[in-house]
Design an enzyme around this catalytic site. Structure first.
Site: not given
Length: 371
Positions: A20-21, A108, A110, A113, A157, A207
């Site tokens: 989350h950074i 998951s 991981l 998307s 991601d 989120y």
């Protein structure tokens, strides 16, 4: 799959540390997985993209001139969004048939998307004969996630999915996109990925709420100190200026600041081969995600508690957006079977859910083969 012209895959990802950074301008430490989304693609001579899946009976046709009209699709919306952002960036979209084969488990944590978005763009670019700029593909895939799918994500991601390298973690600066590849040498330990199997969705979860909270905190801190991102804030500056924040926002920023410091120390630990130190940082990261950022929940906490209760495990934490998904654990390689059995049984007893373990390796990001 001989009837297709190209096979193009992009990876799911784990994040060793730095949760989350990425959207706060910080450094993160992701790695690409051998769990992938693979696109088999061929031109079809039409103005349509025909989508099919190896795991679904559905078939979807996208009109290349109307790619902005498919946000409501149950399946195919991520592909449509990725194609649209690539098209808007001035790239040619060739009418094609796409067979999608995804081994990244959905929901998951991981990044299925990101793997779908990145592989779709890479396949379209390959079919059009364009040279691949993996970083640019990652940025357009992120844009699709944010503007089309409605998840206000950072770049981690998609960048890991596109640019990952086998047997390496990436020290990625999410502000500048400067990336250093660090060999992942774990000595006597292995990474074990475990899914808590609680259904979740980033859009339905909190989120985006966390994104809004960090934006508000940054606005308030910028009245007192000159920073561009929350991750620019040092621990000493946080102690001085964090007092201006309401308690909830202060807790959120404390996670960002301390997690950024954990990434810095984890880099030193990896370079020195100090895996025990790395394990301790994973434990601290999970505690901060639980207590300060409040994105874990009963099931991930129970899964991590079961892992941390074992002497063969030196570190375990939730990864991904939160509220479900997967954990990573550093486990003695000769104790993995016992670790899995203990974790499975204790987690089932605590929650009623059956944990799932994934056999996967650290892999390359985008991979293209001519068939």
């Amino acid at each position: 799959m001989k009837e297709y012209e190209y096979k193009v895959s992009a990876a799911g990802r784990i994040n060793l540390i730095g949760e989350h950074i990425d959207y706060c301008g910080g450094k993160v430490m992701p790695a690409a997985l051998s769990l992938k989304n693979t696109v088999y693609i061929r031109p079809n001579g039409t103005n349509k993209i025909n989508l099919s899946w190896t795991t679904l009976p559905d078939k979807v046709t996208l009109d290349i001139d109307k790619l902005d009209s498919y946000k409501g699709l149950k399946y195919g919306n991520y592909q449509a969004g990725a194609a649209l952002m690539w098209q808007r960036a001035g790239h040619k979209i060739v009418g094609c048939d796409m067979l999608q084969d995804c081994t990244v488990p959905f929901g998951s944590g991981l990044s299925s998307s990101a793997a779908i978005e990145v592989s779709t763009i890479a396949a379209l670019a390959t079919l059009a004969g364009e040279p691949l700029n993996k970083a640019d593909i990652a940025l357009k895939a992120q844009q699709a996630e944010r503007e089309y799918a409605g998840v206000n994500c950072g770049i981690m991601d998609q960048y890991a999915s596109a640019c990952g390298k086998k047997e390496s973690v990436m020290l990625l600066d999410c502000n500048t996109l400067q990336c250093e590849y660090l060999p992942l040498r774990l000595g006597d330990y292995s990474l074990v990925i475990t899914n808590c199997n609680k259904p979740h969705s980033l859009i339905e979860s909190k989120y985006n709420e966390r994104r809004e909270e960090t934006d508000r905190a940054l606005d308030m801190l910028q009245q007192r100190i000159e920073i561009n991102f929350l991750a620019d804030l040092s621990l000493s500056q946080f102690r001085t200026y964090g007092t201006v924040l309401p308690n909830v926002l202060k807790k959120r920023v404390e996670h960002i600041v301390t997690e950024s410091e954990r990434v810095r120390v984890a880099t030193l630990a990896l370079k020195a081969g100090n895996i025990e130190m790395l394990g301790g940082l994973l434990n601290k990261s999970h505690a901060s995600l639980r207590d300060n950022y409040e994105v874990t929940g009963r099931e991930p906490d129970a899964l991590v508690a079961a892992a941390q209760a074992q002497s063969c495990c030196i570190g375990s934490r939730l990864i991904g957006g939160g509220f479900g998904g997967c954990t990573i654990s550093l486990v003695k390689s000769n104790s993995i079977d016992e670790f899995k059995e203990f974790t499975y049984n204790n987690y089932l007893k605590a929650t009623g859910y059956k944990a799932e373990f994934y056999n996967t390796e650290i892999s390359d990001g985008i991979v293209i083969s001519k068939l």
